[in-house]
Design a protein around this motif. Structure first.
Motif, PDB file in Angstrom:
ATOM      1  N   CYS A   1      -3.216   3.135  -9.133  1.00 43.78           N
ATOM      2  CA  CYS A   1      -2.642   2.993  -7.788  1.00 43.78           C
ATOM      3  C   CYS A   1      -3.675   3.334  -6.718  1.00 43.78           C
ATOM      4  CB  CYS A   1      -1.419   3.888  -7.640  1.00 43.78           C
ATOM      5  SG  CYS A   1       0.009   3.388  -8.630  1.00 43.78           S
ATOM      6  N   PHE A   2      -4.426   4.418  -6.950  1.00 44.12           N
ATOM      7  CA  PHE A   2      -5.443   4.831  -5.983  1.00 44.12           C
ATOM      8  C   PHE A   2      -6.477   3.728  -5.794  1.00 44.12           C
ATOM      9  CE2 PHE A   2      -9.054   7.085  -4.260  1.00 44.12           C
ATOM     10  CZ  PHE A   2      -8.496   8.059  -3.457  1.00 44.12           C
ATOM     11  N   GLY A   3      -6.918   3.115  -6.914  1.00 43.59           N
ATOM     12  CA  GLY A   3      -7.895   2.036  -6.815  1.00 43.59           C
ATOM     13  C   GLY A   3      -7.354   0.813  -6.097  1.00 43.59           C
TER      14      GLY A   3
ATOM     15  N   LEU B   1       0.836  -1.204   0.000  1.00 41.33           N
ATOM     16  CA  LEU B   1       0.000   0.000   0.000  1.00 41.33           C
ATOM     17  C   LEU B   1       0.872   1.255   0.000  1.00 41.33           C
ATOM     18  CD1 LEU B   1      -2.827  -0.955   2.549  1.00 41.33           C
ATOM     19  CD2 LEU B   1      -2.936  -0.980   0.063  1.00 41.33           C
ATOM     20  N   THR B   2       1.941   1.218   0.789  1.00 37.45           N
ATOM     21  CA  THR B   2       2.853   2.362   0.846  1.00 37.45           C
ATOM     22  C   THR B   2       3.557   2.568  -0.483  1.00 37.45           C
ATOM     23  OG1 THR B   2       3.220   1.867   3.196  1.00 37.45           O
ATOM     24  CG2 THR B   2       4.755   3.387   2.140  1.00 37.45           C
ATOM     25  N   LEU B   3       4.031   1.487  -1.099  1.00 37.98           N
ATOM     26  CA  LEU B   3       4.705   1.593  -2.396  1.00 37.98           C
ATOM     27  C   LEU B   3       3.770   2.109  -3.477  1.00 37.98           C
ATOM     28  CD1 LEU B   3       6.962  -1.592  -2.585  1.00 37.98           C
ATOM     29  CD2 LEU B   3       7.677   0.784  -2.379  1.00 37.98           C
ATOM     30  N   LEU B   4       2.514   1.680  -3.458  1.00 36.88           N
ATOM     31  CA  LEU B   4       1.549   2.170  -4.433  1.00 36.88           C
ATOM     32  C   LEU B   4       1.327   3.669  -4.285  1.00 36.88           C
ATOM     33  CD1 LEU B   4      -1.071  -0.727  -4.359  1.00 36.88           C
ATOM     34  CD2 LEU B   4       0.200   0.028  -6.374  1.00 36.88           C
ATOM     35  N   SER B   5       1.289   4.147  -3.052  1.00 35.75           N
ATOM     36  CA  SER B   5       1.103   5.591  -2.837  1.00 35.75           C
ATOM     37  C   SER B   5       2.318   6.374  -3.334  1.00 35.75           C
ATOM     38  CB  SER B   5       0.849   5.879  -1.351  1.00 35.75           C
ATOM     39  OG  SER B   5       2.007   5.600  -0.568  1.00 35.75           O
TER      40      SER B   5
ATOM     41  N   PHE C   1       2.941  13.716  -0.900  1.00 35.85           N
ATOM     42  CA  PHE C   1       1.764  13.408  -1.700  1.00 35.85           C
ATOM     43  C   PHE C   1       1.291  11.987  -1.408  1.00 35.85           C
ATOM     44  CE2 PHE C   1      -0.203  11.562  -5.467  1.00 35.85           C
ATOM     45  CZ  PHE C   1      -1.239  12.463  -5.680  1.00 35.85           C
ATOM     46  N   ALA C   2       2.232  11.052  -1.252  1.00 37.97           N
ATOM     47  CA  ALA C   2       1.868   9.672  -0.926  1.00 37.97           C
ATOM     48  C   ALA C   2       1.112   9.616   0.402  1.00 37.97           C
ATOM     49  CB  ALA C   2       3.123   8.805  -0.862  1.00 37.97           C
ATOM     50  N   ALA C   3       1.562  10.410   1.374  1.00 38.67           N
ATOM     51  CA  ALA C   3       0.873  10.457   2.672  1.00 38.67           C
ATOM     52  C   ALA C   3      -0.542  11.005   2.516  1.00 38.67           C
ATOM     53  CB  ALA C   3       1.667  11.321   3.653  1.00 38.67           C
ATOM     54  N   CYS C   4      -0.708  12.003   1.649  1.00 37.87           N
ATOM     55  CA  CYS C   4      -2.044  12.563   1.395  1.00 37.87           C
ATOM     56  C   CYS C   4      -2.952  11.519   0.763  1.00 37.87           C
ATOM     57  CB  CYS C   4      -1.936  13.797   0.503  1.00 37.87           C
ATOM     58  SG  CYS C   4      -1.129  15.208   1.273  1.00 37.87           S
ATOM     59  N   VAL C   5      -2.408  10.731  -0.166  1.00 35.25           N
ATOM     60  CA  VAL C   5      -3.196   9.678  -0.807  1.00 35.25           C
ATOM     61  C   VAL C   5      -3.652   8.642   0.221  1.00 35.25           C
ATOM     62  CG1 VAL C   5      -3.091   7.739  -2.424  1.00 35.25           C
ATOM     63  CG2 VAL C   5      -2.164   9.960  -3.089  1.00 35.25           C
ATOM     64  N   LEU C   6      -2.727   8.214   1.079  1.00 38.78           N
ATOM     65  CA  LEU C   6      -3.064   7.227   2.102  1.00 38.78           C
ATOM     66  C   LEU C   6      -4.128   7.763   3.061  1.00 38.78           C
ATOM     67  CD1 LEU C   6       0.537   5.917   2.885  1.00 38.78           C
ATOM     68  CD2 LEU C   6      -1.314   4.589   1.842  1.00 38.78           C
ATOM     69  N   CYS C   7      -3.989   9.009   3.464  1.00 40.94           N
ATOM     70  CA  CYS C   7      -4.973   9.612   4.380  1.00 40.94           C
ATOM     71  C   CYS C   7      -6.341   9.723   3.704  1.00 40.94           C
ATOM     72  CB  CYS C   7      -4.500  10.993   4.832  1.00 40.94           C
ATOM     73  SG  CYS C   7      -3.065  10.965   5.934  1.00 40.94           S
ATOM     74  N   ALA C   8      -6.344  10.104   2.416  1.00 38.62           N
ATOM     75  CA  ALA C   8      -7.609  10.254   1.693  1.00 38.62           C
ATOM     76  C   ALA C   8      -8.330   8.919   1.557  1.00 38.62           C
ATOM     77  CB  ALA C   8      -7.351  10.871   0.320  1.00 38.62           C
ATOM     78  N   VAL C   9      -7.586   7.864   1.203  1.00 38.98           N
ATOM     79  CA  VAL C   9      -8.206   6.540   1.032  1.00 38.98           C
ATOM     80  C   VAL C   9      -8.700   6.008   2.374  1.00 38.98           C
ATOM     81  CG1 VAL C   9      -7.823   4.163   0.308  1.00 38.98           C
ATOM     82  CG2 VAL C   9      -6.822   6.030  -1.002  1.00 38.98           C
ATOM     83  N   THR C  10      -7.926   6.223   3.427  1.00 38.13           N
ATOM     84  CA  THR C  10      -8.350   5.772   4.760  1.00 38.13           C
ATOM     85  C   THR C  10      -9.625   6.481   5.194  1.00 38.13           C
ATOM     86  OG1 THR C  10      -6.046   5.330   5.390  1.00 38.13           O
ATOM     87  CG2 THR C  10      -7.650   5.537   7.158  1.00 38.13           C
ATOM     88  N   PHE C  11      -9.667   7.797   4.992  1.00 38.62           N
ATOM     89  CA  PHE C  11     -10.877   8.557   5.336  1.00 38.62           C
ATOM     90  C   PHE C  11     -12.073   8.042   4.548  1.00 38.62           C
ATOM     91  CE2 PHE C  11     -13.818  12.027   4.413  1.00 38.62           C
ATOM     92  CZ  PHE C  11     -14.167  12.410   5.694  1.00 38.62           C
ATOM     93  N   LEU C  12     -11.862   7.748   3.279  1.00 39.93           N
ATOM     94  CA  LEU C  12     -12.932   7.243   2.422  1.00 39.93           C
ATOM     95  C   LEU C  12     -13.497   5.932   2.976  1.00 39.93           C
ATOM     96  CD1 LEU C  12     -14.415   7.579  -0.343  1.00 39.93           C
ATOM     97  CD2 LEU C  12     -12.600   6.168  -1.327  1.00 39.93           C
TER      98      LEU C  12
END
Length: 514
Positions: free
Chosen positions: A306-308, A116-120, A142-153
């Motif tokens: 990656c997001f998906g 998951l981290t590598l994908l971000s 940016f990777a941290a923002c992606v991880l936070c956004a997906v987790t919130f979702l």
């Protein structure tokens, strides 16, 4: 009774997860997780070990078929034991609590959180594109923002998560279609040099065509299909799982295999094998060669892909944590559901702090490589549970059955992967073994040791109540020790038979498996 609530014998309503994943949702989940960034970035692992275009394509086909065997083995377990948790649940029922806990421990340590981290990071790298001013720190932010956004979702809404998953899956399918159509359109123009003498060594290959290297190429190919094992983790949220899961898995694996083949053919129609090996991002190189000013479609497709994959992976992994909490192998708070959102909020958020810490590690690849052996050994053990359950519990209802040779063959190959990794990269194997074994004392201290100091119990109880108040989450009242649980007796290794006549409720049957 509404799908998100049901009554206990005492007349109380309990908050539960809903059955709302249909056939397309399951298909989208499997395809979306499997097709991450690998097919876009570089299929060089298979190519540099096969050293010929012909064997390169053959290995891709066999990798897809072999992965389908493993997926079908998991589906039999999921349809005969309709409980969420996937291989965690099946390992607990067949090999006991220690092995199931070690599976969860390695998932948290790196097996799932690492990818998951590598994908971000990949999403951040591709979004930066050709920008030279985008520093590694900016990419990781940016990777941290992606991880936070997906987790919130995933914490906010199950329905919204599956919709985003469907959108991202369609987007990556369109991205692959662009590659396939643009690449294969070059063949009538005579760009067939890569396909001449397909089973001979291609110019610029790193070595000769050697059968000894084929297992390595095969394992790289199978890794590219990884992700099918996630769907059984959400069994309890699938509408009519006995029918939906087999159809979704078969359609998804067939689709991915065909698309992978066509995508690689498209790459080879435009790029030489040597150019593919030299590129760290094949899709970007392909886009610059064929799409011209529309090259930016590739980084956008990869980012959405990656997001998906992150969204689907986090969605399914949270259900394993949820199931482990119900069985008392993870803190009780992780088995709770948000009162209004009906999401496993705590379980969905567990991966985030681990992934954020991994963003500060320079070499995440090594950590993932260390624990790759544990991933394979647990997958092999899970497939080995198919003949075990056939022998141990022959009378249970099995809506879907596979020929026993399929799980047996898959399990043997998985154990061979473990053995080969131990011989070929012993330091990495020992490192991963050490990380895995660390979970043993944690299991005995945290789970088997029942008479902990009273102060510890008080702290845990108050912490749980505080987090419940802050995040507005409650116990589902469906833990396995409950009279209306979802089929497992806490501390027992035998699931109760479940009738699936009502999509919105569970009922115990009159007998146990044992």
């Amino acid at each position: 009774m509404p799908g998100n609530q049901r009554r206990t014998e005492a007349g109380e309503e309990s908050v539960t997860l809903q059955r709302q994943l249909n056939l397309f949702d399951c298909f989208s989940m499997v395809v979306g997780i499997i097709i991450g960034s690998g097919i876009f970035i570089s299929p060089k692992g298979v190519l540099q070990s096969s050293n010929s275009v012909g064997w390169f394509l053959v290995i891709w086909v066999f990798s897809g078929i072999f992965s389908c065997f493993g997926a079908l083995s998991y589906v039999e377990l999921a349809t005969s034991i309709p409980l969420s948790g996937g291989d965690y649940t099946y390992l607990r029922l067949s090999f006991g609590g220690l092995f199931s806990f070690l599976r969860i421990w390695t998932i948290i340590a790196a097996v799932r959180t690492g990818p998951l981290t590598l994908l971000s990071i990949t999403a951040g790298t591709y979004l930066a594109g050709k920008s030279a001013v985008c520093s590694p720190i900016a990419v990781r932010l940016f990777a941290a923002c992606v991880l936070c956004a997906v987790t919130f979702l995933n914490c906010w809404s199950v329905s919204l998560s599956k919709k985003v998953q469907n959108i991202c899956t369609v987007a990556k399918m369109l991205g692959l279609l662009v590659i396939i159509v643009a690449g294969l359109a070059q063949l009538p123009k005579g760009t067939t040099s890569s396909f001449q003498h397909p089973f001979q060594r291609f110019p610029g290959s790193p070595g000769p065509v050697d059968w000894k290297n084929f297992p390595s190429a095969f394992f790289s190919g199978v890794y590219a299909f990884s992700g099918w094992q996630n769907l059984p983790q959400v069994t309890e949220e699938i509408v009519q799982p006995g029918k939906t899961m087999p159809a979704a898995i078969c359609l998804a694996m067939g689709f991915v295999t065909v698309f992978y083949m066509l995508t690689n053919l498209a790459y080879l129609a435009v790029l030489t094998p040597a150019e593919m090996l030299a590129s760290d991002a094949v899709a970007m190189t392909f886009g610059e060669a064929v799409l011209g000013s529309y090259w930016w479609l590739m980084p956008v497709a990869v980012t959405l892909s990656c997001f998906g994959s992150i969204n689907g992976g986090l969605f399914c992994t949270a259900r394993s944590f949820f199931a482990a909490s119900r069985e008392g192998q993870l803190p009780h708070i992780l088995g709770m559901v948000h009162v209004h959102r009906k999401t496993p909020l705590a379980a969905a958020a567990l991966s985030l702090p681990v992934c954020l810490m991994m963003l500060m590690i320079d070499d995440i690849y090594s950590l993932i490589n260390y624990l790759s052996f544990s991933r394979w050994i647990f997958i092999g053990m899970t497939c080995a549970a198919v003949p075990y359950f056939r022998f141990k519990y022959p009378h249970i209802d099995r809506p879907f059955k596979v020929p026993l040779i399929i799980p047996i063959l898959f399990a043997l190959c998985a154990f061979f992967v473990v053995l080969s990794s131990a011989l070929s990269d012993t330091p990495a194997f020992l490192g991963g073994l050490t990380i895995t074994i660390i979970g043993v004392p944690i299991y005995f201290l945290g789970i088997k040791w029942k008479r902990k100091p009273r102060c510890f119990d008080i702290i845990m109880c108050r912490t749980t109540r505080f987090l419940q108040t802050v995040f507005l989450i409650v116990d589902t009242q469906t833990s396995s020790s409950s009279t209306h649980g979802r089929g497992l007796s806490r501390g027992s290794r035998e699931p109760l038979l479940l009738e699936d006549q009502d999509q919105d409720d569970y009922h115990h049957s009159d007998s146990l498996l044992a």
